[in-house]
Write a protein that holds these residues in place. Structure first.
Motif, PDB file in Angstrom:
ATOM      1  N   SER A   1       0.839  -1.207   0.000  1.00  0.00           N
ATOM      2  CA  SER A   1       0.000   0.000   0.000  1.00  0.00           C
ATOM      3  C   SER A   1       0.871   1.253   0.000  1.00  0.00           C
ATOM      4  CB  SER A   1      -0.927   0.006   1.218  1.00  0.00           C
ATOM      5  OG  SER A   1      -0.184   0.000   2.425  1.00  0.00           O
ATOM      6  N   ILE A   2       2.081   1.145   0.562  1.00  0.00           N
ATOM      7  CA  ILE A   2       3.082   2.213   0.492  1.00  0.00           C
ATOM      8  C   ILE A   2       4.396   1.527   0.131  1.00  0.00           C
ATOM      9  CG2 ILE A   2       4.192   4.147   1.671  1.00  0.00           C
ATOM     10  CD1 ILE A   2       1.866   4.120   3.688  1.00  0.00           C
ATOM     11  N   HIS A   3       4.848   1.726  -1.091  1.00  0.00           N
ATOM     12  CA  HIS A   3       6.078   1.071  -1.531  1.00  0.00           C
ATOM     13  C   HIS A   3       7.316   1.764  -0.989  1.00  0.00           C
ATOM     14  CE1 HIS A   3       3.857  -1.085  -4.806  1.00  0.00           C
ATOM     15  NE2 HIS A   3       4.834  -1.951  -4.632  1.00  0.00           N
ATOM     16  N   HIS A   4       7.234   3.091  -0.849  1.00  0.00           N
ATOM     17  CA  HIS A   4       8.445   3.860  -0.571  1.00  0.00           C
ATOM     18  C   HIS A   4       8.067   5.139   0.182  1.00  0.00           C
ATOM     19  CE1 HIS A   4      11.924   6.478  -1.346  1.00  0.00           C
ATOM     20  NE2 HIS A   4      12.607   5.334  -1.424  1.00  0.00           N
ATOM     21  N   PRO A   5       8.953   5.646   1.052  1.00  0.00           N
ATOM     22  CA  PRO A   5       8.622   6.868   1.806  1.00  0.00           C
ATOM     23  C   PRO A   5       8.337   8.095   0.950  1.00  0.00           C
ATOM     24  CG  PRO A   5      10.434   5.705   2.878  1.00  0.00           C
ATOM     25  CD  PRO A   5      10.186   5.007   1.560  1.00  0.00           C
ATOM     26  N   VAL A   6       8.776   8.131  -0.314  1.00  0.00           N
ATOM     27  CA  VAL A   6       8.416   9.267  -1.160  1.00  0.00           C
ATOM     28  C   VAL A   6       6.905   9.397  -1.267  1.00  0.00           C
ATOM     29  CG1 VAL A   6       8.441   8.015  -3.369  1.00  0.00           C
ATOM     30  CG2 VAL A   6       8.965  10.464  -3.321  1.00  0.00           C
ATOM     31  N   GLN A   7       6.181   8.297  -1.094  1.00  0.00           N
ATOM     32  CA  GLN A   7       4.726   8.339  -1.192  1.00  0.00           C
ATOM     33  C   GLN A   7       4.078   8.970   0.043  1.00  0.00           C
ATOM     34  OE1 GLN A   7       4.675   4.048  -2.264  1.00  0.00           O
ATOM     35  NE2 GLN A   7       3.287   4.685  -3.912  1.00  0.00           N
ATOM     36  N   LEU A   8       4.868   9.276   1.076  1.00  0.00           N
ATOM     37  CA  LEU A   8       4.341  10.078   2.177  1.00  0.00           C
ATOM     38  C   LEU A   8       4.263  11.542   1.761  1.00  0.00           C
ATOM     39  CD1 LEU A   8       5.255   7.427   3.665  1.00  0.00           C
ATOM     40  CD2 LEU A   8       5.611   8.868   5.683  1.00  0.00           C
ATOM     41  N   SER A   9       5.328  12.027   1.169  1.00  0.00           N
ATOM     42  CA  SER A   9       5.306  13.434   0.741  1.00  0.00           C
ATOM     43  C   SER A   9       4.488  13.615  -0.527  1.00  0.00           C
ATOM     44  CB  SER A   9       6.732  13.947   0.514  1.00  0.00           C
ATOM     45  OG  SER A   9       7.370  13.229  -0.515  1.00  0.00           O
ATOM     46  N   HIS A  10       4.370  12.544  -1.322  1.00  0.00           N
ATOM     47  CA  HIS A  10       3.618  12.597  -2.582  1.00  0.00           C
ATOM     48  C   HIS A  10       2.738  11.349  -2.686  1.00  0.00           C
ATOM     49  CE1 HIS A  10       6.794  15.528  -3.394  1.00  0.00           C
ATOM     50  NE2 HIS A  10       6.041  15.994  -4.378  1.00  0.00           N
ATOM     51  N   PRO A  11       1.610  11.313  -1.963  1.00  0.00           N
ATOM     52  CA  PRO A  11       0.766  10.109  -1.971  1.00  0.00           C
ATOM     53  C   PRO A  11       0.227   9.736  -3.337  1.00  0.00           C
ATOM     54  CG  PRO A  11       0.189  11.546  -0.126  1.00  0.00           C
ATOM     55  CD  PRO A  11       1.119  12.319  -1.001  1.00  0.00           C
ATOM     56  N   HIS A  12       0.216  10.691  -4.291  1.00  0.00           N
ATOM     57  CA  HIS A  12      -0.309  10.378  -5.616  1.00  0.00           C
ATOM     58  C   HIS A  12       0.722   9.710  -6.522  1.00  0.00           C
ATOM     59  CE1 HIS A  12      -3.549  12.956  -4.226  1.00  0.00           C
ATOM     60  NE2 HIS A  12      -4.282  12.509  -5.222  1.00  0.00           N
ATOM     61  N   VAL A  13       1.958   9.585  -6.065  1.00  0.00           N
ATOM     62  CA  VAL A  13       2.934   8.764  -6.789  1.00  0.00           C
ATOM     63  C   VAL A  13       2.534   7.310  -6.601  1.00  0.00           C
ATOM     64  CG1 VAL A  13       5.323   7.950  -6.783  1.00  0.00           C
ATOM     65  CG2 VAL A  13       4.849  10.401  -6.631  1.00  0.00           C
ATOM     66  N   HIS A  14       2.213   6.630  -7.694  1.00  0.00           N
ATOM     67  CA  HIS A  14       1.742   5.259  -7.549  1.00  0.00           C
ATOM     68  C   HIS A  14       2.624   4.310  -8.333  1.00  0.00           C
ATOM     69  CE1 HIS A  14      -0.142   5.064 -11.559  1.00  0.00           C
ATOM     70  NE2 HIS A  14      -0.504   6.298 -11.359  1.00  0.00           N
ATOM     71  N   SER A  15       2.481   3.044  -8.021  1.00  0.00           N
ATOM     72  CA  SER A  15       3.294   1.999  -8.621  1.00  0.00           C
ATOM     73  C   SER A  15       2.791   1.658 -10.010  1.00  0.00           C
ATOM     74  CB  SER A  15       3.247   0.751  -7.727  1.00  0.00           C
ATOM     75  OG  SER A  15       3.622  -0.396  -8.439  1.00  0.00           O
ATOM     76  N   CYS A  16       3.727   1.321 -10.900  1.00  0.00           N
ATOM     77  CA  CYS A  16       3.341   0.940 -12.261  1.00  0.00           C
ATOM     78  C   CYS A  16       2.594  -0.385 -12.285  1.00  0.00           C
ATOM     79  CB  CYS A  16       4.578   0.857 -13.152  1.00  0.00           C
ATOM     80  SG  CYS A  16       5.683  -0.520 -12.768  1.00  0.00           S
ATOM     81  N   VAL A  17       2.631  -1.155 -11.192  1.00  0.00           N
ATOM     82  CA  VAL A  17       1.921  -2.432 -11.161  1.00  0.00           C
ATOM     83  C   VAL A  17       0.684  -2.395 -10.262  1.00  0.00           C
ATOM     84  CG1 VAL A  17       3.853  -3.875 -11.855  1.00  0.00           C
ATOM     85  CG2 VAL A  17       3.587  -3.297  -9.442  1.00  0.00           C
ATOM     86  N   ASP A  18       0.276  -1.205  -9.829  1.00  0.00           N
ATOM     87  CA  ASP A  18      -1.006  -1.099  -9.128  1.00  0.00           C
ATOM     88  C   ASP A  18      -2.127  -1.469 -10.094  1.00  0.00           C
ATOM     89  OD1 ASP A  18       0.204  -0.195  -6.810  1.00  0.00           O
ATOM     90  OD2 ASP A  18      -0.286   1.915  -7.144  1.00  0.00           O
ATOM     91  N   LEU A  19      -2.984  -2.406  -9.707  1.00  0.00           N
ATOM     92  CA  LEU A  19      -4.083  -2.794 -10.584  1.00  0.00           C
ATOM     93  C   LEU A  19      -5.178  -1.741 -10.615  1.00  0.00           C
ATOM     94  CD1 LEU A  19      -4.462  -6.634 -10.009  1.00  0.00           C
ATOM     95  CD2 LEU A  19      -3.310  -5.422 -11.858  1.00  0.00           C
ATOM     96  N   ASP A  20      -5.342  -0.994  -9.512  1.00  0.00           N
ATOM     97  CA  ASP A  20      -6.328   0.082  -9.460  1.00  0.00           C
ATOM     98  C   ASP A  20      -5.649   1.288  -8.817  1.00  0.00           C
ATOM     99  OD1 ASP A  20      -8.409   1.850  -8.947  1.00  0.00           O
ATOM    100  OD2 ASP A  20      -9.846   0.277  -8.428  1.00  0.00           O
ATOM    101  N   PRO A  21      -4.926   2.097  -9.613  1.00  0.00           N
ATOM    102  CA  PRO A  21      -4.160   3.203  -9.036  1.00  0.00           C
ATOM    103  C   PRO A  21      -5.004   4.172  -8.214  1.00  0.00           C
ATOM    104  CG  PRO A  21      -3.484   2.819 -11.299  1.00  0.00           C
ATOM    105  CD  PRO A  21      -4.695   1.963 -11.067  1.00  0.00           C
ATOM    106  N   ALA A  22      -6.216   4.471  -8.661  1.00  0.00           N
ATOM    107  CA  ALA A  22      -7.047   5.420  -7.922  1.00  0.00           C
ATOM    108  C   ALA A  22      -7.396   4.871  -6.539  1.00  0.00           C
ATOM    109  CB  ALA A  22      -8.320   5.737  -8.711  1.00  0.00           C
ATOM    110  N   GLN A  23      -7.735   3.592  -6.474  1.00  0.00           N
ATOM    111  CA  GLN A  23      -8.034   3.000  -5.180  1.00  0.00           C
ATOM    112  C   GLN A  23      -6.777   2.920  -4.318  1.00  0.00           C
ATOM    113  OE1 GLN A  23      -9.229  -1.213  -4.905  1.00  0.00           O
ATOM    114  NE2 GLN A  23     -10.960  -0.532  -3.652  1.00  0.00           N
ATOM    115  N   ALA A  24      -5.635   2.637  -4.932  1.00  0.00           N
ATOM    116  CA  ALA A  24      -4.381   2.596  -4.180  1.00  0.00           C
ATOM    117  C   ALA A  24      -4.082   3.948  -3.549  1.00  0.00           C
ATOM    118  CB  ALA A  24      -3.238   2.169  -5.098  1.00  0.00           C
ATOM    119  N   ILE A  25      -4.337   5.021  -4.277  1.00  0.00           N
ATOM    120  CA  ILE A  25      -4.120   6.365  -3.739  1.00  0.00           C
ATOM    121  C   ILE A  25      -5.064   6.637  -2.580  1.00  0.00           C
ATOM    122  CG2 ILE A  25      -4.363   8.820  -4.280  1.00  0.00           C
ATOM    123  CD1 ILE A  25      -3.324   8.044  -7.145  1.00  0.00           C
TER     124      ILE A  25
END
Length: 302
Positions: free
Chosen positions: A229-253
């Motif tokens: 659900s959080i791959h890397h700490p950069v996603q704390l400062s930028h939660p909209h950075v999502h993984s290229c293998v997220d099946l549902d990026p909007a839901q992941a965000i």
């Protein structure tokens, strides 16, 4: 491919629950730009606290490890990494040769002593040490454990049209555990499902359907193991950075925003499944964003 890391371990005490990080490998430098293509140098520059631990000058750092938990008299392993000697399409994962079982044993978790294995989601780098080679067969690494994953995730992959790489992963790392009668898909309601004293599976969908995070409710403090659900700490400062293998990026965000909001400005420890050392910390609001205040844990000699 033979890979080693320093023979030390890291642990965090939550009171009556203890969590150990058991290292497998540091992922290759090119993993960050591939997995998180929007985590550019310019994005990393907006969170200077990421360097040097979580990023180099240009790209995010990532790692593969498991968390080994003592709770309620039980030994629990959360996610089992990439695994040894397995044919994989990813060259960095293909045919690994690491001393991961020895590291588990050094941390006090010999494979035969483990009671529960929790799979946050059924991806290749989270189920690899579910099994190990015995002669020509793949057999459960943890012969006395129940393996748990969410029923939603289990049902999704059972109905999916799998490519050959994922079929191979199920063939060598999931089906042998199922065939041994050790895999238990469990229903996880929105308020969570307690699988051991103080250990809850909580919904964290988006990266995959039915993905779970693992909440640990110790007598002194709580912790949350992220899964992907959080791959890397950069996603704390930028939660909209999502993984290229997220099946549902909007839901992941949405999932990431919900989790971070619940953690922010509390003493709950965030334990990142792919965060490199120092791996853990508390979440704080700062200048309209989130950041991680690292807690490196205790270094334990082998």
């Amino acid at each position: 491919m033979s890979t080693t890391t320093p023979a030390t371990g890291t642990a965090w005490s939550l009171g009556d629950i203890t969590v150990h990080r058991v290292d497998e490998i540091e992922l290759p430098r090119q993993t960050g730009p591939w997995l998180l293509p929007d985590a550019t140098k310019e994005v990393l520059d907006q969170a200077p606290w990421l360097r040097p631990a979580f990023a180099d000058a240009e790209v995010p750092r990532l790692a593969s490890h498991s968390f080994a938990v003592r709770a309620g008299g039980l030994r629990i392993v959360v996610d089992t990494g990439i695994g040894n000697a397995k044919p994989r399409a990813n060259p960095a994962w293909n045919g690994l040769d690491t001393d991961f079982p020895e590291r588990l044993t050094e941390a006090g978790f010999p494979p035969e002593s483990v009671d529960l294995v929790i799979t946050t989601h059924l991806h290749t780098d989270h189920v690899g040490w579910n099994t190990r080679r015995t002669g020509r067969d793949w057999t459960p690494t943890f012969p006395n454990a129940r393996y748990l994953t969410s029923r939603t995730g289990w049902d999704h992959w059972a109905a999916a049209d799998l490519d050959e790489a994922r079929t191979q992963m199920f063939r060598d790392s999931v089906h042998p555990v199922r065939d041994a009668g050790q895999y238990d898909p469990v229903t996880v309601p929105e308020w969570g499902h307690e699988v051991a004293p103080g250990v809850l599976l909580v919904p964290a969908p988006g990266h995959t359907p039915g993905q779970v995070a693992v909440e640990l409710r110790g007598s002194d403090r709580r912790a949350l193991i992220t899964g992907d659900s959080i791959h890397h700490p950069v996603q704390l400062s930028h939660p909209h950075v999502h993984s290229c293998v997220d099946l549902d990026p909007a839901q992941a965000i949405r999932t990431r925003a919900r989790l971070l909001d619940s953690l922010a400005d509390t003493d709950t420890l965030l334990l990142g499944t792919h965060f490199p050392h120092p791996t853990a910390g508390t979440v704080r609001r700062e200048d309209g964003r989130y950041r991680l205040h690292a807690e490196p844990g205790t270094r334990l000699p082998a």
